[in-house]
Design a protein around this motif. Structure first.
Motif, mmCIF file in Angstrom:
data_model
loop_
_atom_site.group_PDB
_atom_site.id
_atom_site.type_symbol
_atom_site.label_atom_id
_atom_site.label_comp_id
_atom_site.label_asym_id
_atom_site.label_seq_id
_atom_site.Cartn_x
_atom_site.Cartn_y
_atom_site.Cartn_z
ATOM 1 N N ARG A 1 43.794 39.777 52.493
ATOM 2 C CA ARG A 1 43.026 40.101 51.278
ATOM 3 C C ARG A 1 43.696 40.750 50.384
ATOM 4 O O ARG A 1 44.421 41.038 49.035
ATOM 5 C CB ARG A 1 41.488 40.939 51.161
ATOM 6 C CG ARG A 1 40.180 39.774 50.306
ATOM 7 C CD ARG A 1 39.136 40.435 51.084
ATOM 8 N NE ARG A 1 39.017 41.445 52.069
ATOM 9 C CZ ARG A 1 38.451 41.179 53.176
ATOM 10 N NH1 ARG A 1 38.038 40.362 53.570
ATOM 11 N NH2 ARG A 1 38.226 42.143 53.568
ATOM 12 N N ASP A 2 44.074 41.915 51.080
ATOM 13 C CA ASP A 2 44.955 42.912 49.767
ATOM 14 C C ASP A 2 46.494 41.825 49.779
ATOM 15 O O ASP A 2 46.763 42.314 48.459
ATOM 16 C CB ASP A 2 45.473 44.341 50.281
ATOM 17 C CG ASP A 2 44.153 45.146 50.600
ATOM 18 O OD1 ASP A 2 43.148 44.752 50.161
ATOM 19 O OD2 ASP A 2 44.053 45.810 51.657
ATOM 20 N N LEU A 3 47.275 41.631 51.040
ATOM 21 C CA LEU A 3 48.768 40.926 50.005
ATOM 22 C C LEU A 3 48.176 39.429 49.471
ATOM 23 O O LEU A 3 49.398 39.618 48.439
ATOM 24 C CB LEU A 3 48.600 40.057 51.476
ATOM 25 C CG LEU A 3 50.131 39.134 51.616
ATOM 26 C CD1 LEU A 3 51.358 39.911 50.874
ATOM 27 C CD2 LEU A 3 50.160 38.881 52.446
ATOM 28 N N HIS A 4 47.057 39.484 49.097
ATOM 29 C CA HIS A 4 47.128 37.892 48.196
ATOM 30 C C HIS A 4 46.335 38.783 46.641
ATOM 31 O O HIS A 4 47.080 37.653 45.450
ATOM 32 C CB HIS A 4 46.286 37.214 48.958
ATOM 33 C CG HIS A 4 46.209 35.820 48.163
ATOM 34 N ND1 HIS A 4 44.086 35.371 47.226
ATOM 35 C CD2 HIS A 4 46.582 34.874 47.693
ATOM 36 C CE1 HIS A 4 44.316 34.669 45.997
ATOM 37 N NE2 HIS A 4 45.572 34.035 47.195
ATOM 38 N N ASP A 5 45.818 39.658 46.713
ATOM 39 C CA ASP A 5 45.260 40.030 45.952
ATOM 40 C C ASP A 5 45.804 41.134 44.789
ATOM 41 O O ASP A 5 45.862 40.868 43.533
ATOM 42 C CB ASP A 5 43.409 40.103 45.732
ATOM 43 C CG ASP A 5 42.640 39.545 46.526
ATOM 44 O OD1 ASP A 5 42.739 37.918 46.177
ATOM 45 O OD2 ASP A 5 41.522 39.757 46.725
ATOM 46 N N LEU A 6 46.606 41.774 45.558
ATOM 47 C CA LEU A 6 46.842 43.189 45.597
ATOM 48 C C LEU A 6 48.697 42.477 45.190
ATOM 49 O O LEU A 6 49.494 43.094 44.163
ATOM 50 C CB LEU A 6 46.681 44.560 46.270
ATOM 51 C CG LEU A 6 45.069 44.713 46.208
ATOM 52 C CD1 LEU A 6 44.611 45.976 46.834
ATOM 53 C CD2 LEU A 6 44.321 45.034 44.505
ATOM 54 N N VAL A 7 49.060 42.193 45.718
ATOM 55 C CA VAL A 7 50.940 42.584 46.254
ATOM 56 C C VAL A 7 51.316 41.087 45.828
ATOM 57 O O VAL A 7 51.752 41.353 45.293
ATOM 58 C CB VAL A 7 51.534 42.476 47.529
ATOM 59 C CG1 VAL A 7 52.362 42.035 47.365
ATOM 60 C CG2 VAL A 7 51.017 43.776 48.099
ATOM 61 N N LEU A 8 50.808 39.947 46.033
ATOM 62 C CA LEU A 8 51.593 38.649 45.644
ATOM 63 C C LEU A 8 50.970 38.614 44.074
ATOM 64 O O LEU A 8 52.241 37.605 43.615
ATOM 65 C CB LEU A 8 51.076 37.088 46.128
ATOM 66 C CG LEU A 8 51.624 36.988 48.037
ATOM 67 C CD1 LEU A 8 50.561 35.941 48.055
ATOM 68 C CD2 LEU A 8 52.935 36.092 47.219
ATOM 69 N N PRO A 9 50.305 38.973 43.320
ATOM 70 C CA PRO A 9 50.350 38.645 42.117
ATOM 71 C C PRO A 9 51.771 39.459 41.039
ATOM 72 O O PRO A 9 51.319 39.016 40.160
ATOM 73 C CB PRO A 9 48.809 39.265 41.368
ATOM 74 C CG PRO A 9 48.280 39.027 42.542
ATOM 75 C CD PRO A 9 49.329 39.191 43.411
ATOM 76 N N HIS A 10 51.861 40.422 41.666
ATOM 77 C CA HIS A 10 53.130 41.375 41.648
ATOM 78 C C HIS A 10 54.275 40.735 41.698
ATOM 79 O O HIS A 10 55.337 41.713 41.412
ATOM 80 C CB HIS A 10 52.716 42.681 41.411
ATOM 81 C CG HIS A 10 51.920 43.444 40.756
ATOM 82 N ND1 HIS A 10 51.101 43.368 39.776
ATOM 83 C CD2 HIS A 10 50.544 43.297 41.636
ATOM 84 C CE1 HIS A 10 50.152 43.645 39.765
ATOM 85 N NE2 HIS A 10 49.351 43.865 40.614
ATOM 86 N N VAL A 11 54.364 39.930 42.620
ATOM 87 C CA VAL A 11 55.724 39.151 43.472
ATOM 88 C C VAL A 11 56.167 38.148 41.960
ATOM 89 O O VAL A 11 55.798 37.471 41.989
ATOM 90 C CB VAL A 11 55.621 39.100 44.380
ATOM 91 C CG1 VAL A 11 57.096 38.196 45.393
ATOM 92 C CG2 VAL A 11 55.180 39.965 45.643
#
Length: 64
Positions: free
Chosen positions: A16-26
């Motif tokens: 969830r954190d990878l999808h919601d917090l990280v990926l949008p900023h990559v």
């Protein structure tokens, strides 16, 4: 927050954190592909952990 989360619950939280917090900023495409591959790996590990937990408890997730 769970006081004693199972392995699959921990992995689902990481997903969830990878999808919601990280990926949008990559923005870098190769990095985005690598993160998506990590998601797939973590998802598979979570499913496997859930099955192993169910098996250890004498239940089956496949019977549903």
């Amino acid at each position: 927050m769970l006081s004693r989360p199972t392995t699959d619950q921990v992995l689902e939280g990481v997903l969830r954190d990878l999808h919601d917090l990280v990926l949008p900023h990559v923005d870098d495409e190769p990095a985005k592909v690598a993160a998506q591959m990590m998601e797939q790996l973590l998802r598979g590990a979570a499913v496997r952990a859930a099955h192993e937990t169910a098996e250890a408890e004498g239940t089956s997730l496949d019977e549903a």
